[in-house]
Design an enzyme around this catalytic site. Structure first.
Site, PDB file in Angstrom:
ATOM      1  N   GLU A  35       9.906  -3.710   0.136  1.00 51.74           N
ATOM      2  CA  GLU A  35       9.192  -3.085   1.249  1.00 51.74           C
ATOM      3  C   GLU A  35       9.864  -3.391   2.590  1.00 51.74           C
ATOM      4  O   GLU A  35       9.931  -2.521   3.465  1.00 51.74           O
ATOM      5  CB  GLU A  35       7.729  -3.541   1.275  1.00 51.74           C
ATOM      6  CG  GLU A  35       6.878  -2.990   0.137  1.00 51.74           C
ATOM      7  CD  GLU A  35       6.778  -1.473   0.144  1.00 51.74           C
ATOM      8  OE1 GLU A  35       7.057  -0.844   1.189  1.00 51.74           O
ATOM      9  OE2 GLU A  35       6.427  -0.906  -0.897  1.00 51.74           O
ATOM     10  N   TYR A 118       0.671  -3.200   6.715  1.00 57.33           N
ATOM     11  CA  TYR A 118       1.202  -2.363   5.643  1.00 57.33           C
ATOM     12  C   TYR A 118       1.835  -3.209   4.536  1.00 57.33           C
ATOM     13  O   TYR A 118       1.526  -3.046   3.351  1.00 57.33           O
ATOM     14  CB  TYR A 118       2.231  -1.363   6.172  1.00 57.33           C
ATOM     15  CG  TYR A 118       3.016  -0.746   5.047  1.00 57.33           C
ATOM     16  CD1 TYR A 118       2.430   0.202   4.216  1.00 57.33           C
ATOM     17  CD2 TYR A 118       4.320  -1.163   4.759  1.00 57.33           C
ATOM     18  CE1 TYR A 118       3.119   0.729   3.132  1.00 57.33           C
ATOM     19  CE2 TYR A 118       5.012  -0.642   3.687  1.00 57.33           C
ATOM     20  CZ  TYR A 118       4.412   0.304   2.877  1.00 57.33           C
ATOM     21  OH  TYR A 118       5.087   0.812   1.793  1.00 57.33           O
ATOM     22  N   ASP A 136       1.455   3.466   5.540  1.00 56.80           N
ATOM     23  CA  ASP A 136       2.714   3.681   6.256  1.00 56.80           C
ATOM     24  C   ASP A 136       2.770   5.125   6.728  1.00 56.80           C
ATOM     25  O   ASP A 136       1.766   5.853   6.679  1.00 56.80           O
ATOM     26  CB  ASP A 136       3.907   3.335   5.364  1.00 56.80           C
ATOM     27  CG  ASP A 136       4.042   4.276   4.163  1.00 56.80           C
ATOM     28  OD1 ASP A 136       3.124   5.102   3.926  1.00 56.80           O
ATOM     29  OD2 ASP A 136       5.058   4.187   3.459  1.00 56.80           O
TER      30      ASP A 136
END
Length: 307
Positions: A35, A118, A136
């Site tokens: 991520e 997030y 996101d």
């Protein structure tokens, strides 16, 4: 309406999800690394970086102990180097406070350096199946379109409101909704179908029958995204100082843009040849000859270098 999106979305995801090296591992560290790498970088570009990074640094302990030079080399090409520096600081905290294992808690994940709502949501839901959203740009876009919501997605208040709605949805449907699958399905829909640039593939979308943006013919105007502030332009003169096969490099300071990285010597403003020669002599060089190179431009998210 949001209740209606779950079943068709998760069924679509089951049949269409991409095979990614970090997917379906239920490994919090893999989710975290992927991520952070995927911020500002395309999936296809990230794949080889992810594999190399995991081979060299397979867990938070290895990341916490990695020498900075090696760490930056592993990250070289991904840019935004503060991301990996923050990861190492967070890994050191994970080692000290959580025995080297990323905590199975959204709130504790949020307390780690460089992890926002997030990323915390992604790790908590994908690795630990905790019913929290991971909102996101992809998620903001697909939810704005399916609900025909014309709120400005650049506003933090809009993101917070969407996180709250999705969290309520996830907590209210724990009998049928699997957090790791639901969040990844939302991200995948935004990456593959309801794409950020260009026309969405509505004919392939599992929500086509009830997507309000499609039914109202408003796809092109949603989501609403206020234009970002124009980038600041900085002019620089850059020196390629050669001595045989050697080229002079300068290490940037420990704070600010590109902190601690090496670069060609440079100074502010566009210098004349006389000013350039004077600068080179000031830094202790004795030039034999000088020639002008072509101009170049480098664009960051908030500033442009005209060199």
């Amino acid at each position: 309406m949001l209740n209606d999106i779950v079943k068709p979305l998760t069924e679509w995801y089951r049949q269409n999800k991409r095979s990614l090296p970090w997917r379906d591992r239920h490994n919090a560290y893999y989710t975290w690394v992927s991520e952070i790498m995927l911020q500002q970088t395309r999936v296809e570009a990230v794949k080889p970086y992810f594999r190399r990074f995991i081979e060299e640094l397979p867990d938070p302990v290895a990341l916490a102990e990695c020498p900075e030079e090696k760490l930056l080399k592993l990250w070289e090409g991904l840019g935004y180097y503060n991301r990996v520096r923050n990861m190492q600081l967070a890994a050191q905290m994970v080692v000290e406070e959580y025995d080297g294992i990323l905590p199975a808690s959204y709130e504790k994940l949020l307390s780690l350096k460089g992890i926002g709502s997030y990323t915390a949501g992604a790790i908590a839901s994908i690795a630990y199946d905790i019913p929290v959203p991971a909102v996101d740009g992809n998620v903001l876009r697909v939810i704005s379109r399916v609900c025909a919501d014309d709120s400005d997605i650049m506003k933090q208040s809009v993101r917070t409101a969407m996180e709250r709605k999705l969290r309520e949805l996830m907590e209210g449907m724990t009998d049928v909704l699997i957090p790791r699958k639901f969040n990844q399905a939302l991200m995948e829909l935004g990456a593959m179908i309801c794409v950020p640039n260009g026309a969405p593939h509505c004919e392939e979308c599992p929500w086509q029958a009830f997507c309000e943006a499609r039914l109202q013919n408003r796809i092109a105007e949603l989501p609403v995204k206020k234009k970002a502030k124009a980038r600041r332009v900085e002019e620089k003169t850059v020196f390629v100082i050669c001595d045989g096969e050697k080229v002079a490099l300068h290490k940037r300071g420990s704070k600010g843009l590109l902190a601690g990285l090496y670069e060609l010597p440079n100074c502010e403003g566009k210098k004349s040849q006389e000013e350039a020669l004077a600068y080179v002599k000031e830094i202790g060089c004795k030039p034999i000859r000088i020639r002008e190179l072509t101009e170049a431009k480098h664009i960051f998210s908030h500033v442009e270098w005209h060199m």
